[in-house]
Design a protein around this motif. Structure first.
Motif, PDB file in Angstrom:
ATOM      1  N   LEU A   1      -0.633  -9.196   0.332  1.00  0.00           N
ATOM      2  CA  LEU A   1       0.791  -9.307   0.028  1.00  0.00           C
ATOM      3  C   LEU A   1       1.600  -8.779   1.208  1.00  0.00           C
ATOM      4  CD1 LEU A   1       3.034  -9.965  -2.021  1.00  0.00           C
ATOM      5  CD2 LEU A   1       2.792  -7.635  -2.899  1.00  0.00           C
ATOM      6  N   LYS A   2       2.471  -9.624   1.748  1.00  0.00           N
ATOM      7  CA  LYS A   2       3.307  -9.240   2.875  1.00  0.00           C
ATOM      8  C   LYS A   2       4.542  -8.497   2.367  1.00  0.00           C
ATOM      9  CE  LYS A   2       5.635 -11.015   6.988  1.00  0.00           C
ATOM     10  NZ  LYS A   2       6.008 -12.237   7.767  1.00  0.00           N
ATOM     11  N   VAL A   3       4.786  -7.342   2.946  1.00  0.00           N
ATOM     12  CA  VAL A   3       5.952  -6.549   2.547  1.00  0.00           C
ATOM     13  C   VAL A   3       7.226  -7.297   2.940  1.00  0.00           C
ATOM     14  CG1 VAL A   3       7.156  -4.345   2.802  1.00  0.00           C
ATOM     15  CG2 VAL A   3       4.654  -4.425   2.865  1.00  0.00           C
ATOM     16  N   ALA A   4       8.197  -7.364   2.029  1.00  0.00           N
ATOM     17  CA  ALA A   4       9.470  -8.037   2.302  1.00  0.00           C
ATOM     18  C   ALA A   4      10.108  -7.450   3.561  1.00  0.00           C
ATOM     19  CB  ALA A   4      10.410  -7.879   1.106  1.00  0.00           C
ATOM     20  N   PRO A   5      10.770  -8.288   4.382  1.00  0.00           N
ATOM     21  CA  PRO A   5      11.283  -7.822   5.681  1.00  0.00           C
ATOM     22  C   PRO A   5      12.327  -6.707   5.590  1.00  0.00           C
ATOM     23  CG  PRO A   5      12.101 -10.023   5.142  1.00  0.00           C
ATOM     24  CD  PRO A   5      11.028  -9.726   4.162  1.00  0.00           C
ATOM     25  N   ASN A   6      13.008  -6.606   4.468  1.00  0.00           N
ATOM     26  CA  ASN A   6      14.035  -5.558   4.318  1.00  0.00           C
ATOM     27  C   ASN A   6      13.513  -4.312   3.608  1.00  0.00           C
ATOM     28  OD1 ASN A   6      13.751  -7.026   1.917  1.00  0.00           O
ATOM     29  ND2 ASN A   6      15.820  -6.527   1.231  1.00  0.00           N
ATOM     30  N   VAL A   7      12.183  -4.242   3.405  1.00  0.00           N
ATOM     31  CA  VAL A   7      11.582  -3.127   2.674  1.00  0.00           C
ATOM     32  C   VAL A   7      10.839  -2.209   3.629  1.00  0.00           C
ATOM     33  CG1 VAL A   7       9.817  -2.496   0.984  1.00  0.00           C
ATOM     34  CG2 VAL A   7      11.383  -4.377   0.499  1.00  0.00           C
ATOM     35  N   ARG A   8      11.006  -0.908   3.420  1.00  0.00           N
ATOM     36  CA  ARG A   8      10.211   0.080   4.148  1.00  0.00           C
ATOM     37  C   ARG A   8       9.449   0.916   3.145  1.00  0.00           C
ATOM     38  NH1 ARG A   8      11.892   4.101   9.102  1.00  0.00           N
ATOM     39  NH2 ARG A   8       9.939   5.277   9.144  1.00  0.00           N
ATOM     40  N   LEU A   9       8.117   0.890   3.250  1.00  0.00           N
ATOM     41  CA  LEU A   9       7.267   1.690   2.373  1.00  0.00           C
ATOM     42  C   LEU A   9       7.090   3.083   2.959  1.00  0.00           C
ATOM     43  CD1 LEU A   9       4.417  -0.894   1.582  1.00  0.00           C
ATOM     44  CD2 LEU A   9       6.525  -0.505   0.304  1.00  0.00           C
ATOM     45  N   MET A  10       7.124   4.093   2.069  1.00  0.00           N
ATOM     46  CA  MET A  10       6.930   5.472   2.512  1.00  0.00           C
ATOM     47  C   MET A  10       6.061   6.206   1.505  1.00  0.00           C
ATOM     48  SD  MET A  10      10.736   6.525   3.917  1.00  0.00           S
ATOM     49  CE  MET A  10      10.095   8.048   4.639  1.00  0.00           C
ATOM     50  N   ASP A  11       5.128   7.012   2.003  1.00  0.00           N
ATOM     51  CA  ASP A  11       4.254   7.779   1.108  1.00  0.00           C
ATOM     52  C   ASP A  11       5.040   8.801   0.292  1.00  0.00           C
ATOM     53  OD1 ASP A  11       2.193   6.329   2.085  1.00  0.00           O
ATOM     54  OD2 ASP A  11       1.240   7.942   3.203  1.00  0.00           O
ATOM     55  N   TRP A  12       6.098   9.344   0.881  1.00  0.00           N
ATOM     56  CA  TRP A  12       6.955  10.309   0.185  1.00  0.00           C
ATOM     57  C   TRP A  12       8.380  10.129   0.684  1.00  0.00           C
ATOM     58  CZ3 TRP A  12       6.306  13.271  -3.968  1.00  0.00           C
ATOM     59  CH2 TRP A  12       7.275  14.224  -4.260  1.00  0.00           C
ATOM     60  N   VAL A  13       9.353  10.307  -0.194  1.00  0.00           N
ATOM     61  CA  VAL A  13      10.753  10.212   0.217  1.00  0.00           C
ATOM     62  C   VAL A  13      11.472  11.506  -0.161  1.00  0.00           C
ATOM     63  CG1 VAL A  13      10.849   7.701   0.021  1.00  0.00           C
ATOM     64  CG2 VAL A  13      11.480   9.106  -1.943  1.00  0.00           C
ATOM     65  N   THR A  14      12.402  11.909   0.700  1.00  0.00           N
ATOM     66  CA  THR A  14      13.268  13.043   0.367  1.00  0.00           C
ATOM     67  C   THR A  14      14.429  12.479  -0.459  1.00  0.00           C
ATOM     68  OG1 THR A  14      14.383  12.742   2.499  1.00  0.00           O
ATOM     69  CG2 THR A  14      12.641  14.405   2.385  1.00  0.00           C
ATOM     70  N   GLN A  15      14.164  12.313  -1.739  1.00  0.00           N
ATOM     71  CA  GLN A  15      15.065  11.568  -2.615  1.00  0.00           C
ATOM     72  C   GLN A  15      16.473  12.153  -2.639  1.00  0.00           C
ATOM     73  OE1 GLN A  15      13.753   9.792  -6.532  1.00  0.00           O
ATOM     74  NE2 GLN A  15      15.051  11.439  -7.328  1.00  0.00           N
ATOM     75  N   ASN A  16      16.584  13.469  -2.762  1.00  0.00           N
ATOM     76  CA  ASN A  16      17.912  14.083  -2.850  1.00  0.00           C
ATOM     77  C   ASN A  16      18.744  13.789  -1.603  1.00  0.00           C
ATOM     78  OD1 ASN A  16      19.749  16.197  -4.251  1.00  0.00           O
ATOM     79  ND2 ASN A  16      19.549  16.969  -2.172  1.00  0.00           N
ATOM     80  N   ASP A  17      18.113  13.851  -0.427  1.00  0.00           N
ATOM     81  CA  ASP A  17      18.836  13.590   0.821  1.00  0.00           C
ATOM     82  C   ASP A  17      19.258  12.129   0.923  1.00  0.00           C
ATOM     83  OD1 ASP A  17      18.425  16.228   1.440  1.00  0.00           O
ATOM     84  OD2 ASP A  17      16.635  15.846   2.649  1.00  0.00           O
ATOM     85  N   LEU A  18      18.391  11.231   0.472  1.00  0.00           N
ATOM     86  CA  LEU A  18      18.735   9.802   0.514  1.00  0.00           C
ATOM     87  C   LEU A  18      19.866   9.480  -0.462  1.00  0.00           C
ATOM     88  CD1 LEU A  18      15.147   8.258   0.750  1.00  0.00           C
ATOM     89  CD2 LEU A  18      16.902   8.211   2.525  1.00  0.00           C
ATOM     90  N   LEU A  19      19.845  10.114  -1.637  1.00  0.00           N
ATOM     91  CA  LEU A  19      20.900   9.849  -2.614  1.00  0.00           C
ATOM     92  C   LEU A  19      22.251  10.396  -2.159  1.00  0.00           C
ATOM     93  CD1 LEU A  19      19.079  10.504  -6.022  1.00  0.00           C
ATOM     94  CD2 LEU A  19      19.532   8.337  -4.894  1.00  0.00           C
ATOM     95  N   GLY A  20      22.224  11.360  -1.264  1.00  0.00           N
ATOM     96  CA  GLY A  20      23.475  11.899  -0.730  1.00  0.00           C
ATOM     97  C   GLY A  20      23.971  11.174   0.506  1.00  0.00           C
ATOM     98  N   HIS A  21      23.259  10.123   0.941  1.00  0.00           N
ATOM     99  CA  HIS A  21      23.655   9.358   2.137  1.00  0.00           C
ATOM    100  C   HIS A  21      24.832   8.446   1.802  1.00  0.00           C
ATOM    101  CE1 HIS A  21      23.381   6.693   5.619  1.00  0.00           C
ATOM    102  NE2 HIS A  21      22.563   7.591   6.178  1.00  0.00           N
ATOM    103  N   PRO A  22      25.792   8.318   2.698  1.00  0.00           N
ATOM    104  CA  PRO A  22      26.974   7.489   2.393  1.00  0.00           C
ATOM    105  C   PRO A  22      26.680   6.009   2.188  1.00  0.00           C
ATOM    106  CG  PRO A  22      26.986   8.257   4.697  1.00  0.00           C
ATOM    107  CD  PRO A  22      25.927   9.014   3.990  1.00  0.00           C
ATOM    108  N   LYS A  23      25.553   5.518   2.662  1.00  0.00           N
ATOM    109  CA  LYS A  23      25.237   4.092   2.514  1.00  0.00           C
ATOM    110  C   LYS A  23      24.366   3.788   1.291  1.00  0.00           C
ATOM    111  CE  LYS A  23      25.713   2.318   7.235  1.00  0.00           C
ATOM    112  NZ  LYS A  23      26.535   1.142   6.872  1.00  0.00           N
ATOM    113  N   ILE A  24      24.066   4.795   0.467  1.00  0.00           N
ATOM    114  CA  ILE A  24      23.248   4.549  -0.721  1.00  0.00           C
ATOM    115  C   ILE A  24      24.027   3.691  -1.710  1.00  0.00           C
ATOM    116  CG2 ILE A  24      24.025   6.686  -1.826  1.00  0.00           C
ATOM    117  CD1 ILE A  24      20.533   5.119  -2.219  1.00  0.00           C
ATOM    118  N   ARG A  25      23.352   2.733  -2.335  1.00  0.00           N
ATOM    119  CA  ARG A  25      24.012   1.844  -3.286  1.00  0.00           C
ATOM    120  C   ARG A  25      23.392   1.920  -4.688  1.00  0.00           C
ATOM    121  NH1 ARG A  25      26.917   2.276   0.289  1.00  0.00           N
ATOM    122  NH2 ARG A  25      27.764   0.682   1.701  1.00  0.00           N
TER     123      ARG A  25
END
Length: 525
Positions: A342-366
Motif C-alpha cells: 500500500l502506497k502512502v498518500a502523497p499528503n500523508v506523513r507517518l510517524m511512530d509517535w506524535v507530540t499531539q499537544n504541540d500539534l494541536l496548538g499549531h496555528p495551521k491545525i484544522r
C-alpha cells in the motif's frame, strides 16, 4: 479542660500545616499503561514540582507506549516486572480485541475480560512483599491512585495509607461511589445518551443505571479471590467500601464537555491536566506543515497504546480518503508495520509517535481525528480544535457523544468507514466554520477557570493532608443502608399511615351510611 483540647487541636493542625509546607510524602500508584500512565506521570510531576516528596509504584511490562520514549522522572519510582505468563495473557487479550473493536464488537464482555486480566496482574502486585514492606515502612502521608483499576485500592488498603482516587475520565463510576445521578437528565455509562432525553431514552437510561450496579458487582466478584487471600475475614472490605473510603475523588474531566450534573464535596474535577500551551514542533515537521498553505493540516492518532490498525481494508479506506482532501495529514502509525503493498498518500506523513499537544496548538491545525480518549479530547478542547472521532472501546463512545452534543465534532464507528464518507466527514467539519466556533467556545470555558488544573490538584491534595483526611467532605449517606438512602422506610411509614387513615375513613363512612339507612327505615315504619 476544654481549653486544653482546643490548644492540642490547634497544635496538631499547625504541625500538619507546617509539614505540608515543607513537603509531604506522597505515593502514587499506577498499574495500567498508556494514557493512564501519562496522566499519573503528570500528577506525580506536578506534586513533586510543588515541593512534595513523591514516589510512584508502577509495574512494567504491559500497556507500553509504542514509539514513546519515557523521559527521566523528577520523582522516585518503585517498579517490578510481570512474569512471562501474565505478559502473554495481556498480549493475547490486547491483540484479540483490537480487531473486535475495529469491527464494532467487544461490548461489556471486553470490560469483564480486561478486569480479569487486571485481577491476575493484581495478584502479582499483592505478592511483591519486599516492595510492599518497603513502601509500608516509608510511612507515606497520602497515596494518589489510578481510580480506574480496583487493584490500586487494594494495595493502598494493604499498606494502610489513606488515598485520593484520580479517575481518568468522565463520571462513569457514579453508582459505585454513591454520587447522586438522577436518570432523568444524567446519562448513565455507557448509554451514549445526552442530558436531553425523551421518554424512551429516559427509560433506557433507567435500565442502564440498574445494569451499572450489576456490572460493578460482577467486577467485585472478579477480584474476590484477591480479597480472600490478602484480607482476614473479620476485617475484609468490599470494593464498594474501598471506593467510598477514598478521602477525595478527582476526575480528569471538565464541564466544557461534560453535561452539568450534581456533585458532592468529596468529588472534584481537574480536566485538562495534560493540555498545555504548545511548544514549537521540529523543523522538518514545520517544513511539512508549511507545504499545506492555507489548507492547513490534520492530526490522526488512535490512542497512546495503538500504533497500527489491524484491519488492512480499513487502512486502505482511510489512506484513500486522505489522498482526496487538500490538507496535509500527520498520522501516528508505526512505519515498520505499514502494509508493504500500500502506497502512502502523497499528503500523508507517518510517524511512530506524535507530540499531539504541540500539534494541536499549531496555528495551521484544522482537525483532530481521534479514538476519543479523554486526554485527546481535553487537549482538543483546550486548543479549540474540532474533532472527528473513531470510537473503539470503553468511555470513548460517551466522550464523543459529548463532543457532538457540544457541536465541536462528529464521530463515525470504524466498521462504517469508507473512503468517500470519511473524506466527506473531514471536509464537512473543516469547511463548516461552526465546528471551529464551538470548539473555541469550549476552549474559553476550560481556560477561564479561576485556577488551572495543576493548581487545583496541588491545592486539593494539600487540603486533604492538612485537614487530616476528607471525612468532612464525605456525606453521611455513605454510612446509611440503601433502604434509608432511598427513603423506603419513610415511604413505607407514610404509605402505612395513608392505608390506616383510608381504612378508618371507610369504616366511619360505612357506619354513617348504616346509621342513616336505619333512621330512614324507622321513619318509614
Amino acid at each position: 479542660m476544654a481549653g486544653g483540647r482546643e490548644l492540642l487541636t490547634f497544635f496538631l493542625l499547625l504541625v500538619l500545616h507546617v509539614q505540608c509546607l515543607q513537603g509531604a510524602k506522597i505515593l502514587t500508584i499506577c498499574f495500567v499503561g498508556g494514557s493512564h500512565y501519562l496522566l499519573m506521570d503528570e500528577v506525580s510531576r506536578v506534586l513533586q514540582d510543588n515541593g512534595h516528596d513523591v514516589r510512584m509504584f508502577y509495574q512494567i511490562g504491559d500497556g507500553t507506549l509504542p514509539g514513546y520514549k519515557l523521559p527521566s522522572t523528577p520523582y522516585l519510582v518503585s517498579t517490578y516486572s510481570l512474569d512471562e505468563k501474565y505478559l502473554n495473557e495481556y498480549e493475547h487479550f490486547f491483540t484479540e480485541y483490537q480487531k473486535e473493536f475495529f469491527m464494532g464488537k467487544g461490548g461489556i464482555q471486553a470490560l469483564f475480560d480486561l478486569m480479569s486480566v487486571l485481577a491476575n496482574q493484581c495478584q502479582a502486585s499483592m505478592n511483591q512483599t519486599d516492595i510492599l514492606n518497603f513502601l509500608k515502612q516509608e510511612k507515606f502521608d497520602i497515596a494518589v491512585i489510578d481510580g480506574f483499576n480496583p487493584c490500586t485500592f487494594l494495595v493502598s488498603e494493604k499498606l494502610g495509607i489513606p488515598y485520593i482516587a484520580i479517575f481518568p475520565g468522565i463520571f462513569a463510576n457514579s453508582m459505585a461511589i454513591g454520587l447522586p445521578s438522577p436518570p432523568s437528565y444524567v446519562p448513565a455509562f455507557p448509554s451514549q445518551l445526552t442530558d436531553h432525553m425523551n421518554f424512551l431514552q429516559r427509560l433506557k437510561n433507567t435500565f442502564m443505571y440498574i445494569g451499572s450496579y450489576v456490572v460493578e458487582k460482577k467486577i467485585e466478584a472478579i477480584f474476590s479471590t484477591i480479597f480472600e487471600r490478602h484480607f482476614p475475614t473479620d476485617s475484609r472490605p468490599s470494593l464498594f467500601d474501598l471506593y467510598q473510603n477514598a478521602e477525595l475523588w478527582i476526575y480528569n474531566v471538565d464541564f466544557s464537555i461534560e453535561f452539568a450534573r450534581p456533585l458532592l464535596p468529596n468529588i472534584q474535577y481537574i480536566g485538562g491536566l495534560l493540555a498545555k500551551p504548545a511548544n514549537p514542533v521540529s523543523h522538518d515537521l514545520e517544513d511539512f506543515i508549511a507545504e499545506s498553505g492555507e489548507s492547513g493540516f490534520i492530526v490522526v492518532t488512535l490512542g497512546s497504546m495503538l500504533s497500527t490498525i489491524p484491519i488492512k481494508d480499513l487502512v486502505k479506506e482511510m489512506n484513500s480518503a486522505f489522498a482526496n482532501i487538500p490538507q496535509k495529514v500527520i498520522w501516528r502509525y508505526k512505519t515498520s508495520l505499514w502494509p508493504a503493498d500500500l502506497k502512502v498518500a502523497p499528503n500523508v506523513r507517518l510517524m511512530d509517535w506524535v507530540t499531539q499537544n504541540d500539534l494541536l496548538g499549531h496555528p495551521k491545525i484544522r482537525l483532530l481525528v481521534t479514538h476519543g480518549g479523554i486526554n485527546s479530547v481535553m487537549e482538543a478542547v483546550y486548543h479549540g480544535v474540532p474533532v472527528l472521532g473513531i470510537p473503539l472501546f470503553g468511555d470513548q463512545f460517551d466522550n464523543l457523544v459529548r463532543i457532538k452534543a457540544k457541536l465541536m465534532g462528529e464521530y463515525i464507528p470504524p466498521h462504517e468507514i469508507k473512503s468517500k464518507n470519511f473524506a466527506d466527514a473531514i471536509r464537512n467539519i473543516v469547511e463548516n466554520k461552526s465546528y471551529k466556533t464551538s470548539a473555541m467556545k469550549q476552549s474559553v470555558i476550560l481556560r477561564s477557570h479561576p485556577f488551572p488544573p495543576d493548581q487545583q490538584l496541588v491545592g486539593w491534595v494539600e487540603h486533604i493532608i492538612q485537614s487530616g483526611g476528607g471525612g468532612h467532605l464525605r456525606p453521611y449517606s455513605y454510612q446509611q443502608p440503601w433502604y434509608q438512602q432511598c427513603l423506603l422506610d419513610v415511604i413505607l411509614f407514610i404509605s402505612g399511615c395513608i392505608i390506616v387513615i383510608i381504612y378508618l375513613l371507610v369504616k366511619v363512612i360505612r357506619v354513617l351510611i348504616y346509621l342513616l339507612s336505619s333512621n330512614r327505615k324507622q321513619k318509614q315504619n
